[in-house]
Scaffold this active site. Structure first.
Site, short mmCIF file in Angstrom:
data_model
loop_
_atom_site.label_atom_id
_atom_site.label_comp_id
_atom_site.label_asym_id
_atom_site.label_seq_id
_atom_site.Cartn_x
_atom_site.Cartn_y
_atom_site.Cartn_z
N LYS A 191 0.86 -1.20 0.00
CA LYS A 191 0.00 0.00 0.00
C LYS A 191 0.88 1.23 0.00
CE LYS A 191 -2.11 -1.38 3.75
NZ LYS A 191 -2.93 -1.49 4.94
N GLY A 224 -10.84 -3.58 6.66
CA GLY A 224 -10.40 -2.73 5.56
C GLY A 224 -9.17 -3.28 4.84
C1 R5P Z 1 -1.75 -4.67 10.87
O1 R5P Z 1 -0.53 -4.52 10.81
C2 R5P Z 1 -2.39 -5.98 11.12
O2 R5P Z 1 -1.57 -7.05 10.76
C3 R5P Z 1 -3.71 -6.07 10.40
O3 R5P Z 1 -3.48 -6.01 9.01
C4 R5P Z 1 -4.64 -4.94 10.79
O4 R5P Z 1 -4.72 -4.84 12.19
C5 R5P Z 1 -6.01 -5.16 10.21
O5 R5P Z 1 -6.84 -4.11 10.57
P1 R5P Z 1 -8.13 -3.76 9.74
O6 R5P Z 1 -8.92 -5.01 9.59
O7 R5P Z 1 -8.84 -2.73 10.59
O8 R5P Z 1 -7.70 -3.19 8.42
#
Ligand code: R5P
Length: 311
Positions: A191, A224
């Site tokens: 990203k 997300g």
């Molecule tokens: C972030 O570094 C974690 O590994 C997850 O990708 C993140 O916590 C996912 O969060 P969300 O579902 O709110 O995008």
């Protein structure tokens, strides 16, 4: 040896006790009228090797407080050794200062658990392996990858599978899963936000065209990260996208988002007790980590190797 369960995930605690063929220790964890936590252990634990099973997911602060107070009760009851078994370790994402004047809450939580009187910690897929170093007591970090790999292989032909990390931070985890799938190829969703205020661009590192992609991550919270990565893979020509995530935090509209996404299936573990909405989703399947955690507890109690569980 005794198993004490907090209230955060009783079905998992019962399944772990079932694996170990022993009852849960008789204890009550109650609230005073003002919501203060009160714990009472109704059995003698003097000289016992006690494992307290408590995930610190939603409501994170209440569940953390329950864990701390359980440990305090056991310490004052002269337990010989207390292990905090945290299938989901909340606050793990706050493992560094993202900016000036911000906390490192994962370290604070580690200090609280140690100060309460824990002698060991047993966690599953810590957000960052280095959180083990936040504790000055032995900390075992179990991996969900073997459970996930076994499930993927049981689903049939996996020769077209490509393992994908939804962000650059998850590459080590994705590589570990790919290794267990006969060195399946790997891709990464990167990203990038070129300028502040400009929406993120998803670049895919690796050729996903025609592949059955398996996204792997430790946490799904709002959904997300996962749903956007899945869409980027389909846009990049993937034949299908499934996802394996250890901790189904699934807050807010996450389940709705998953149900409406391009994901063929989301597989999570029971490290956090699933909500009724999660259980009702025909897109979400749950794997139990009770045998994995139960076996690790058995090995800790027997003073035998835990790491060999992952050989
Ligand atoms: C972030 O570094 C974690 O590994 C997850 O990708 C993140 O916590 C996912 O969060 P969300 O579902 O709110 O995008």
């Amino acid at each position: 040896m005794k198993i004490v369960a907090g209230n955060s995930n009783l079905p998992l605690a019962r399944a772990i006790a079932g694996y170990l063929e022993m009852p849960l220790t008789d204890a009550s964890i109650r609230r005073f009228a003002d919501e203060e936590v009160f714990v009472e252990i109704h059995e003698n634990v003097r000289g016992e090797d006690v494992f307290v099973v408590q995930s610190t997911g939603y409501p994170s602060n209440d569940n953390l407080m329950e864990l701390l107070i359980c440990i305090d009760a056991l310490r004052r009851a002269s337990a010989k050794r207390i292990t905090a078994v945290m299938p989901y370790f909340g606050y793990a994402r706050q493992d560094r200062k993202p900016g000036p004047r911000t906390p490192i809450s994962a370290k604070l939580v580690a200090n609280l658990i140690t100060t309460a009187g824990a002698d060991r910690v047993l966690a599953v897929d810590l957000h960052a392996g280095q959180i083990q170093g936040f504790f000055d007591i032995p900390t075992d970090n179990l991996y969900g990858a073997p459970v996930m790999a076994a499930d993927i292989l049981s689903q049939g032909d996996s020769s077209n599978v490509m393992v994908v990390s939804p962000d650059v931070g998850g590459v080590v985890r994705a590589r570990a899963l790919a290794k267990r799938l006969s060195n399946a190829p790997l891709a990464i969703v990167d990203k990038r936000r070129d300028k502040p205020g400009v929406s993120e661009v998803m670049n895919i590192i690796g050729d996903v065209r025609g592949k059955d992609c398996i996204l792997i991550d430790d946490i799904i919270d709002s959904g997300g990260t996962l749903c956007n990565a899945a869409q980027a893979l389909i846009d990049g020509g993937a034949a299908s996208v499934r996802a394996y995530l250890t901790h189904g935090v699934l807050s807010g509209k996450a389940v709705e988002r998953v149900n409406a996404s391009v994901l063929k299936e989301l597989v999570i573990t029971d490290s956090i007790q699933p909500t009724a909405e999660t259980l009702a989703s025909d897109r979400i399947r749950i794997l139990s980590i009770a045998p994995l955690v139960g076996e690790a507890i058995h090995r800790i109690a027997e003073e035998s190797s835990v790491s060999s569980l992952f050989d």
